[in-house]
Design a protein around this motif. Structure first.
Motif, PDB file in Angstrom:
ATOM      1  N   ILE A   1      -2.034   7.057  10.081  1.00  0.00           N
ATOM      2  CA  ILE A   1      -0.738   7.161   9.799  1.00  0.00           C
ATOM      3  C   ILE A   1      -0.559   8.620   9.110  1.00  0.00           C
ATOM      4  O   ILE A   1      -1.550   8.823   8.188  1.00  0.00           O
ATOM      5  CB  ILE A   1       0.016   6.295   8.757  1.00  0.00           C
ATOM      6  N   ASP A   2       0.278   9.804   9.696  1.00  0.00           N
ATOM      7  CA  ASP A   2       0.487  10.817   9.051  1.00  0.00           C
ATOM      8  C   ASP A   2       1.532  10.979   8.340  1.00  0.00           C
ATOM      9  O   ASP A   2       2.883  10.853   8.832  1.00  0.00           O
ATOM     10  CB  ASP A   2       0.329  11.776  10.241  1.00  0.00           C
ATOM     11  N   VAL A   3       1.505  11.119   6.817  1.00  0.00           N
ATOM     12  CA  VAL A   3       2.679  11.452   6.061  1.00  0.00           C
ATOM     13  C   VAL A   3       2.894  12.849   5.992  1.00  0.00           C
ATOM     14  O   VAL A   3       2.122  13.540   5.355  1.00  0.00           O
ATOM     15  CB  VAL A   3       2.516  10.678   4.929  1.00  0.00           C
ATOM     16  N   GLU A   4       4.300  13.211   6.436  1.00  0.00           N
ATOM     17  CA  GLU A   4       4.493  14.651   6.152  1.00  0.00           C
ATOM     18  C   GLU A   4       5.665  14.487   5.187  1.00  0.00           C
ATOM     19  O   GLU A   4       6.007  13.621   4.964  1.00  0.00           O
ATOM     20  CB  GLU A   4       4.941  15.357   7.427  1.00  0.00           C
ATOM     21  N   ARG A   5       6.405  15.764   4.989  1.00  0.00           N
ATOM     22  CA  ARG A   5       7.227  15.900   3.908  1.00  0.00           C
ATOM     23  C   ARG A   5       8.403  15.045   4.495  1.00  0.00           C
ATOM     24  O   ARG A   5       9.209  14.348   3.469  1.00  0.00           O
ATOM     25  CB  ARG A   5       7.811  17.213   3.604  1.00  0.00           C
ATOM     26  N   ALA A   6       8.902  15.211   5.656  1.00  0.00           N
ATOM     27  CA  ALA A   6      10.005  14.328   6.011  1.00  0.00           C
ATOM     28  C   ALA A   6       9.948  13.372   7.011  1.00  0.00           C
ATOM     29  O   ALA A   6      10.865  12.510   7.431  1.00  0.00           O
ATOM     30  CB  ALA A   6      10.985  15.308   6.967  1.00  0.00           C
ATOM     31  N   PHE A   7       8.834  12.977   7.781  1.00  0.00           N
ATOM     32  CA  PHE A   7       8.420  12.204   8.668  1.00  0.00           C
ATOM     33  C   PHE A   7       7.129  11.405   8.476  1.00  0.00           C
ATOM     34  O   PHE A   7       6.277  12.049   7.707  1.00  0.00           O
ATOM     35  CB  PHE A   7       8.155  12.919   9.881  1.00  0.00           C
ATOM     36  N   VAL A   8       6.946  10.266   8.792  1.00  0.00           N
ATOM     37  CA  VAL A   8       5.706   9.418   8.713  1.00  0.00           C
ATOM     38  C   VAL A   8       5.434   9.011  10.068  1.00  0.00           C
ATOM     39  O   VAL A   8       6.602   8.397  10.910  1.00  0.00           O
ATOM     40  CB  VAL A   8       5.854   8.277   7.965  1.00  0.00           C
ATOM     41  N   THR A   9       4.294   9.489  10.686  1.00  0.00           N
ATOM     42  CA  THR A   9       4.217   9.198  12.082  1.00  0.00           C
ATOM     43  C   THR A   9       2.994   8.143  12.153  1.00  0.00           C
ATOM     44  O   THR A   9       2.016   8.508  11.551  1.00  0.00           O
ATOM     45  CB  THR A   9       3.762  10.354  12.883  1.00  0.00           C
ATOM     46  N   LEU A  10       3.031   7.039  13.172  1.00  0.00           N
ATOM     47  CA  LEU A  10       2.000   6.252  13.530  1.00  0.00           C
ATOM     48  C   LEU A  10       1.499   6.427  14.807  1.00  0.00           C
ATOM     49  O   LEU A  10       2.215   6.678  15.829  1.00  0.00           O
ATOM     50  CB  LEU A  10       2.268   4.928  13.326  1.00  0.00           C
TER      51      LEU A  10
ATOM     52  N   ILE B   1       0.835  -1.267   0.133  1.00  0.00           N
ATOM     53  CA  ILE B   1      -0.005   0.046  -0.012  1.00  0.00           C
ATOM     54  C   ILE B   1       0.772   1.305  -0.108  1.00  0.00           C
ATOM     55  O   ILE B   1       1.648   1.333   0.989  1.00  0.00           O
ATOM     56  CB  ILE B   1      -0.922  -0.062   1.305  1.00  0.00           C
ATOM     57  N   GLU B   2       0.888   2.139  -0.908  1.00  0.00           N
ATOM     58  CA  GLU B   2       1.410   3.277  -1.080  1.00  0.00           C
ATOM     59  C   GLU B   2       0.664   4.224  -0.106  1.00  0.00           C
ATOM     60  O   GLU B   2      -0.405   4.607  -0.367  1.00  0.00           O
ATOM     61  CB  GLU B   2       1.425   3.999  -2.321  1.00  0.00           C
ATOM     62  N   LEU B   3       1.420   5.013   0.905  1.00  0.00           N
ATOM     63  CA  LEU B   3       1.074   5.932   1.801  1.00  0.00           C
ATOM     64  C   LEU B   3       0.558   7.276   1.020  1.00  0.00           C
ATOM     65  O   LEU B   3       1.565   7.726   0.351  1.00  0.00           O
ATOM     66  CB  LEU B   3       1.708   5.937   3.081  1.00  0.00           C
ATOM     67  N   GLN B   4      -0.490   8.008   1.138  1.00  0.00           N
ATOM     68  CA  GLN B   4      -0.735   9.107   0.467  1.00  0.00           C
ATOM     69  C   GLN B   4      -0.455  10.424   1.601  1.00  0.00           C
ATOM     70  O   GLN B   4      -0.611   9.982   2.795  1.00  0.00           O
ATOM     71  CB  GLN B   4      -2.155   9.234   0.130  1.00  0.00           C
ATOM     72  N   PRO B   5      -0.018  11.545   1.037  1.00  0.00           N
ATOM     73  CA  PRO B   5       0.222  12.556   2.021  1.00  0.00           C
ATOM     74  C   PRO B   5      -1.100  12.955   2.780  1.00  0.00           C
ATOM     75  O   PRO B   5      -1.928  12.458   2.519  1.00  0.00           O
ATOM     76  CB  PRO B   5       0.251  13.558   0.807  1.00  0.00           C
ATOM     77  N   ASP B   6      -0.651  13.244   4.130  1.00  0.00           N
ATOM     78  CA  ASP B   6      -1.561  13.400   5.038  1.00  0.00           C
ATOM     79  C   ASP B   6      -1.951  12.433   5.785  1.00  0.00           C
ATOM     80  O   ASP B   6      -1.190  11.380   5.866  1.00  0.00           O
ATOM     81  CB  ASP B   6      -2.681  14.595   4.605  1.00  0.00           C
ATOM     82  N   ALA B   7      -2.936  12.338   6.491  1.00  0.00           N
ATOM     83  CA  ALA B   7      -3.487  11.329   7.406  1.00  0.00           C
ATOM     84  C   ALA B   7      -4.344  10.202   6.747  1.00  0.00           C
ATOM     85  O   ALA B   7      -5.095  10.493   6.057  1.00  0.00           O
ATOM     86  CB  ALA B   7      -4.174  11.729   8.701  1.00  0.00           C
ATOM     87  N   SER B   8      -3.844   8.960   7.023  1.00  0.00           N
ATOM     88  CA  SER B   8      -4.859   7.801   6.573  1.00  0.00           C
ATOM     89  C   SER B   8      -5.061   6.858   7.819  1.00  0.00           C
ATOM     90  O   SER B   8      -4.139   6.448   8.667  1.00  0.00           O
ATOM     91  CB  SER B   8      -3.712   6.868   5.585  1.00  0.00           C
ATOM     92  N   THR B   9      -6.533   6.469   7.892  1.00  0.00           N
ATOM     93  CA  THR B   9      -6.813   5.605   9.099  1.00  0.00           C
ATOM     94  C   THR B   9      -6.478   4.389   8.729  1.00  0.00           C
ATOM     95  O   THR B   9      -6.713   3.998   7.409  1.00  0.00           O
ATOM     96  CB  THR B   9      -8.139   5.899   9.522  1.00  0.00           C
ATOM     97  N   ILE B  10      -6.162   3.392   9.884  1.00  0.00           N
ATOM     98  CA  ILE B  10      -6.282   1.901   9.639  1.00  0.00           C
ATOM     99  C   ILE B  10      -7.070   1.487  10.423  1.00  0.00           C
ATOM    100  O   ILE B  10      -7.129   1.613  11.632  1.00  0.00           O
ATOM    101  CB  ILE B  10      -4.618   1.555   9.871  1.00  0.00           C
TER     102      ILE B  10
END
Length: 136
Positions: free
Chosen positions: A47-56, A16-25
């Protein structure tokens, strides 16, 4: 683009490719990433995808969210981290993210804000007591 490589308890693999911003699981159909596990909450994590970080971030799920076998509330992900939600295991692939694991351990410095805790560089002064006996 960062992605998750998901492995179910049944041995099924998907990417699964993570999209920018927040994705719920979670196991609910309203999630961006749906996992078929009764041990997962309806809305389990984000999962929050930002420019430099991905936070779960765990969303107060009953059975918890684990990164590298440690239960987390929130965690910045690094290349190769293993995430477990319910019976699903996922490996995080950072792709072209700018963040690297070593950057997490580099202290942020701002000139003039460092404190000399051991006072080794404190100015010297004659040994004068701070209080005089019997005086306030």
């Amino acid at each position: 683009m960062p992605k998750l490589i998901m492995l179910s308890a049944a041995g099924e693999t998907r990417q699964i490719e993570l999209q920018p911003d927040a994705s719920t699981i979670g196991r609910g159909a309203q999630n961006d990433i749906v996992i078929d596990s009764m041990q997962a909450s309806r809305v389990h994590a984000v999962i929050d995808v930002e420019r430099a970080f991905v936070t779960l971030r765990d969303l107060e799920s009953r059975n918890g969210t684990f990164v590298n076998d440690i239960r987390i509330e929130s965690q910045v992900l690094a290349e190769g981290d293993v995430i477990r939600l319910g019976t699903y295991e996922m490996r995080f692939v950072s792709g072209d993210q700018e963040y690297r694991r070593v950057e997490a351990f580099q202290p942020q410095t701002v000139p003039g804000l460092l404190v000399d805790l051991d006072r080794g560089n404190a100015p010297t002064a004659p040994d004068v007591p701070l209080t005089m006996p019997g005086k306030f």
